[in-house]
Design a protein around this motif. Structure first.
Motif, PDB file in Angstrom:
ATOM      1  N   ASN A 234       0.845  -1.189   0.000  1.00 41.38           N
ATOM      2  CA  ASN A 234       0.000   0.000   0.000  1.00 41.38           C
ATOM      3  C   ASN A 234       0.882   1.241   0.000  1.00 41.38           C
ATOM      4  O   ASN A 234       1.842   1.327   0.779  1.00 41.38           O
ATOM      5  N   GLU A 235       0.572   2.192  -0.860  1.00 43.82           N
ATOM      6  CA  GLU A 235       1.263   3.480  -0.840  1.00 43.82           C
ATOM      7  C   GLU A 235       0.425   4.468  -0.038  1.00 43.82           C
ATOM      8  O   GLU A 235      -0.791   4.504  -0.169  1.00 43.82           O
ATOM      9  N   GLY A 236       1.060   5.259   0.786  1.00 45.10           N
ATOM     10  CA  GLY A 236       0.330   6.172   1.646  1.00 45.10           C
ATOM     11  C   GLY A 236       0.315   7.595   1.124  1.00 45.10           C
ATOM     12  O   GLY A 236       0.097   7.840  -0.057  1.00 45.10           O
ATOM     13  N   TRP A 237       0.594   8.509   2.027  1.00 41.01           N
ATOM     14  CA  TRP A 237       0.552   9.920   1.675  1.00 41.01           C
ATOM     15  C   TRP A 237       1.905  10.349   1.117  1.00 41.01           C
ATOM     16  O   TRP A 237       2.812  10.728   1.847  1.00 41.01           O
ATOM     17  N   SER A 238       2.016  10.299  -0.198  1.00 44.87           N
ATOM     18  CA  SER A 238       3.235  10.758  -0.853  1.00 44.87           C
ATOM     19  C   SER A 238       3.293  12.284  -0.824  1.00 44.87           C
ATOM     20  O   SER A 238       2.275  12.970  -0.649  1.00 44.87           O
ATOM     21  N   LYS A 239       4.486  12.826  -1.040  1.00 53.99           N
ATOM     22  CA  LYS A 239       4.618  14.281  -1.083  1.00 53.99           C
ATOM     23  C   LYS A 239       3.834  14.861  -2.251  1.00 53.99           C
ATOM     24  O   LYS A 239       3.239  15.944  -2.141  1.00 53.99           O
ATOM     25  N   ASP A 240       3.806  14.160  -3.384  1.00 53.85           N
ATOM     26  CA  ASP A 240       3.031  14.641  -4.535  1.00 53.85           C
ATOM     27  C   ASP A 240       1.549  14.755  -4.193  1.00 53.85           C
ATOM     28  O   ASP A 240       0.888  15.726  -4.557  1.00 53.85           O
ATOM     29  N   ARG A 241       1.041  13.748  -3.500  1.00 57.65           N
ATOM     30  CA  ARG A 241      -0.383  13.769  -3.138  1.00 57.65           C
ATOM     31  C   ARG A 241      -0.665  14.904  -2.156  1.00 57.65           C
ATOM     32  O   ARG A 241      -1.635  15.661  -2.335  1.00 57.65           O
ATOM     33  N   LEU A 242       0.159  15.015  -1.127  1.00 52.58           N
ATOM     34  CA  LEU A 242      -0.023  16.092  -0.152  1.00 52.58           C
ATOM     35  C   LEU A 242       0.017  17.456  -0.821  1.00 52.58           C
ATOM     36  O   LEU A 242      -0.806  18.328  -0.548  1.00 52.58           O
ATOM     37  N   THR A 243       1.001  17.647  -1.706  1.00 54.43           N
ATOM     38  CA  THR A 243       1.165  18.937  -2.361  1.00 54.43           C
ATOM     39  C   THR A 243      -0.029  19.274  -3.227  1.00 54.43           C
ATOM     40  O   THR A 243      -0.532  20.409  -3.215  1.00 54.43           O
ATOM     41  N   ALA A 244      -0.507  18.302  -3.994  1.00 58.05           N
ATOM     42  CA  ALA A 244      -1.645  18.542  -4.878  1.00 58.05           C
ATOM     43  C   ALA A 244      -2.888  18.937  -4.091  1.00 58.05           C
ATOM     44  O   ALA A 244      -3.597  19.895  -4.453  1.00 58.05           O
ATOM     45  N   VAL A 245      -3.162  18.220  -3.007  1.00 55.82           N
ATOM     46  CA  VAL A 245      -4.347  18.533  -2.205  1.00 55.82           C
ATOM     47  C   VAL A 245      -4.161  19.862  -1.477  1.00 55.82           C
ATOM     48  O   VAL A 245      -5.081  20.692  -1.428  1.00 55.82           O
ATOM     49  N   HIS A 246      -2.978  20.082  -0.936  1.00 55.17           N
ATOM     50  CA  HIS A 246      -2.687  21.344  -0.242  1.00 55.17           C
ATOM     51  C   HIS A 246      -2.878  22.534  -1.164  1.00 55.17           C
ATOM     52  O   HIS A 246      -3.558  23.516  -0.812  1.00 55.17           O
ATOM     53  N   GLU A 247      -2.308  22.469  -2.359  1.00 50.34           N
ATOM     54  CA  GLU A 247      -2.409  23.594  -3.291  1.00 50.34           C
ATOM     55  C   GLU A 247      -3.847  23.824  -3.732  1.00 50.34           C
ATOM     56  O   GLU A 247      -4.271  24.972  -3.919  1.00 50.34           O
ATOM     57  N   ALA A 248      -4.615  22.765  -3.894  1.00 44.73           N
ATOM     58  CA  ALA A 248      -6.024  22.921  -4.267  1.00 44.73           C
ATOM     59  C   ALA A 248      -6.813  23.577  -3.140  1.00 44.73           C
ATOM     60  O   ALA A 248      -7.691  24.409  -3.388  1.00 44.73           O
ATOM     61  N   MET A 249      -6.516  23.210  -1.897  1.00 49.01           N
ATOM     62  CA  MET A 249      -7.188  23.846  -0.760  1.00 49.01           C
ATOM     63  C   MET A 249      -6.885  25.340  -0.720  1.00 49.01           C
ATOM     64  O   MET A 249      -7.792  26.169  -0.568  1.00 49.01           O
TER      65      MET A 249
ATOM     66  N   ARG B 165       8.492   2.901  -5.373  1.00 48.70           N
ATOM     67  CA  ARG B 165       7.942   3.511  -6.581  1.00 48.70           C
ATOM     68  C   ARG B 165       6.538   2.987  -6.822  1.00 48.70           C
ATOM     69  O   ARG B 165       6.247   1.805  -6.645  1.00 48.70           O
ATOM     70  N   VAL B 166       5.670   3.909  -7.198  1.00 45.65           N
ATOM     71  CA  VAL B 166       4.287   3.553  -7.507  1.00 45.65           C
ATOM     72  C   VAL B 166       4.255   2.847  -8.849  1.00 45.65           C
ATOM     73  O   VAL B 166       4.794   3.344  -9.842  1.00 45.65           O
ATOM     74  N   THR B 167       3.642   1.680  -8.882  1.00 36.21           N
ATOM     75  CA  THR B 167       3.483   0.940 -10.139  1.00 36.21           C
ATOM     76  C   THR B 167       2.039   0.875 -10.595  1.00 36.21           C
ATOM     77  O   THR B 167       1.782   0.630 -11.769  1.00 36.21           O
ATOM     78  N   THR B 168       1.115   1.106  -9.657  1.00 36.52           N
ATOM     79  CA  THR B 168      -0.283   0.793  -9.915  1.00 36.52           C
ATOM     80  C   THR B 168      -1.172   1.872  -9.313  1.00 36.52           C
ATOM     81  O   THR B 168      -1.095   2.134  -8.107  1.00 36.52           O
ATOM     82  N   ARG B 169      -1.987   2.484 -10.151  1.00 38.84           N
ATOM     83  CA  ARG B 169      -2.923   3.513  -9.681  1.00 38.84           C
ATOM     84  C   ARG B 169      -4.343   3.059  -9.998  1.00 38.84           C
ATOM     85  O   ARG B 169      -4.672   2.787 -11.154  1.00 38.84           O
ATOM     86  N   ILE B 170      -5.160   2.998  -8.958  1.00 37.64           N
ATOM     87  CA  ILE B 170      -6.531   2.533  -9.093  1.00 37.64           C
ATOM     88  C   ILE B 170      -7.477   3.727  -9.045  1.00 37.64           C
ATOM     89  O   ILE B 170      -7.532   4.446  -8.046  1.00 37.64           O
ATOM     90  N   GLU B 171      -8.197   3.964 -10.120  1.00 36.51           N
ATOM     91  CA  GLU B 171      -9.217   5.017 -10.143  1.00 36.51           C
ATOM     92  C   GLU B 171     -10.387   4.573  -9.267  1.00 36.51           C
ATOM     93  O   GLU B 171     -11.082   3.604  -9.582  1.00 36.51           O
ATOM     94  N   CYS B 172     -10.604   5.273  -8.158  1.00 37.63           N
ATOM     95  CA  CYS B 172     -11.602   4.799  -7.202  1.00 37.63           C
ATOM     96  C   CYS B 172     -12.310   5.937  -6.470  1.00 37.63           C
ATOM     97  O   CYS B 172     -12.854   5.741  -5.378  1.00 37.63           O
TER      98      CYS B 172
ATOM     99  N   VAL C 163      -7.243   8.652  -7.115  1.00 40.88           N
ATOM    100  CA  VAL C 163      -6.679   7.299  -7.179  1.00 40.88           C
ATOM    101  C   VAL C 163      -6.154   6.867  -5.814  1.00 40.88           C
ATOM    102  O   VAL C 163      -5.888   7.696  -4.937  1.00 40.88           O
ATOM    103  N   GLU C 164      -6.009   5.551  -5.664  1.00 47.72           N
ATOM    104  CA  GLU C 164      -5.180   4.974  -4.617  1.00 47.72           C
ATOM    105  C   GLU C 164      -4.013   4.284  -5.294  1.00 47.72           C
ATOM    106  O   GLU C 164      -4.164   3.716  -6.381  1.00 47.72           O
ATOM    107  N   GLU C 165      -2.854   4.328  -4.631  1.00 47.52           N
ATOM    108  CA  GLU C 165      -1.625   3.876  -5.272  1.00 47.52           C
ATOM    109  C   GLU C 165      -1.045   2.654  -4.555  1.00 47.52           C
ATOM    110  O   GLU C 165      -1.159   2.519  -3.335  1.00 47.52           O
ATOM    111  N   PHE C 166      -0.417   1.816  -5.352  1.00 49.80           N
ATOM    112  CA  PHE C 166       0.192   0.594  -4.841  1.00 49.80           C
ATOM    113  C   PHE C 166       1.550   0.404  -5.513  1.00 49.80           C
ATOM    114  O   PHE C 166       1.811   0.931  -6.592  1.00 49.80           O
TER     115      PHE C 166
END
Length: 343
Positions: free
Chosen positions: A188-203, A226-233, A271-274
């Motif tokens: 399971n991939e958690g809170w990556s910096k890319d994810r945090l940054t994207a949500v932070h900037e949108a807020m 490294r993320v190999t799998t992104r699930i649109e969910c 997405v959720e990442e794995f």
């Protein structure tokens, strides 16, 4: 995917096993993917390695509830049952005791008899029994550092990988059922910096107060997988949130975790990442499906029982890469009610 019958989804009839450390982890890590798999006709088994007995009561509204204080172990079981029903999954307890999260400098010893101190042969055998009985095609667990360095999360990784390797070997634990080799295992991939940054900037762009400002300001390097799998969910985020809220002692509905509007999350990071760790079937990365490459249920069953599989993909980090991560330098989640604390 191959040999799919008309009208069937790619995952219908396939089986996913998610191995977690504590009750509530299944609702904070990969839960929307779980719900999507179930909706598509797959079966999902959640394995909780411990009962979460040493978890703090993180919901301020419940901290002085006498029933909870009297029997936290049963409360956690009741919460897990409620989350299980929300997600539509099967569930089993592996039966080990929560290790707690040691705090202090120096750190105190772990409590005797806890999961993190159990003999690996004992814990592996317990999970191999579940794998051989339930026969998953795919497994998920945590990375080498547990996602974050809670002793139970790290032990969950070790046990899950050990059972993944042992379950298909007829010479290992022959009393624990007929051999069954799961075909893929993911982290399971958690809170990556890319994810945090994207949500932070949108807020910030929408004039909202971001709960991630301090977290990003104090960011330090973490494990470099490294993320190999992104699930649109994104459409299953609502299910994820209901499952998480079922763990009422762990999650405050008015707290940090729910400060980001769900609509914004769905739009900005849908997405959720794995991270694919090992595969015995051909892979074509990046993926958008945990069951990619398995073929039909009959094909996957035949492969898992063939006794003649060869590893075709090994994405595990080499020991030198693992050592680059220093747990002492990790940045704590501002509110560890989901990423940790006692659980």
């Amino acid at each position: 995917m191959t040999n799919r019958e008309p009208g069937k989804t790619v995952s219908e009839g396939l089986r996913l096993m998610a191995v977690h450390a504590h009750p509530d982890d299944e609702s904070s890590k990969g839960a929307a993917t779980t719900a999507k798999c179930v909706a598509a006709g797959a079966s999902v088994m959640v394995v909780s390695c411990t009962g979460g007995e040493r978890g703090d009561i993180l919901n301020e509204k419940l901290k002085n509830d006498p029933q909870i204080l009297r029997d936290i172990a049963q409360v956690r079981r009741n919460e897990m049952k409620a989350a299980q029903e929300v997600l539509g999954v099967e569930h089993t307890w592996l039966g080990f005791v929560d290790s707690g999260l040691p705090e202090g400098d120096p750190l105190p010893p772990l409590p005797a008899g806890c999961f993190a101190l159990e003999d690996l042969d004992v814990t592996t055998e317990a999970l191999v029994r579940v794998v051989r009985e339930w026969r998953p095609h795919v497994m998920t667990t945590y990375d080498e550092k547990g996602g974050y360095p809670h002793p139970d999360h790290i032990m969950t990784h070790v046990v899950a990988m050990s059972a993944f390797e042992a379950a298909g070997d007829p010479t290992r634990y022959p009393h624990a059922g007929e051999p069954w080799q799961p075909l893929k295992i993911y982290y399971n991939e958690g809170w990556s910096k890319d994810r945090l940054t994207a949500v932070h900037e949108a807020m910030v762009a929408e004039g909202l107060e971001s709960p991630y400002a301090d977290w990003l300001a104090n960011w330090k390097p973490r494990r470099s997988g490294r993320v190999t799998t992104r699930i649109e969910c994104a459409e299953y985020f609502e299910v994820r949130d209901r499952a998480l809220l079922a763990h009422a002692t762990q999650v405050d509905p008015d707290g940090f975790w729910f400060q980001v509007p769900r609509e914004l999350q769905q739009r900005v990071w849908p997405v959720e990442e794995f991270e694919l760790a090992v595969s015995y079937v051909p892979v074509d990365l990046p993926e958008d499906d945990l069951f990619a490459g398995l073929g039909s249920v009959a094909e996957a069953d035949a492969a898992a029982t063939s006794g003649a599989l060869e590893m075709v993909y090994d994405g595990r980090l080499a020991p030198d890469d693992e050592e680059k991560f220093d747990p002492a330098e990790r940045v704590e989640h501002p509110n560890e009610q989901v990423e940790g604390n006692e659980d």
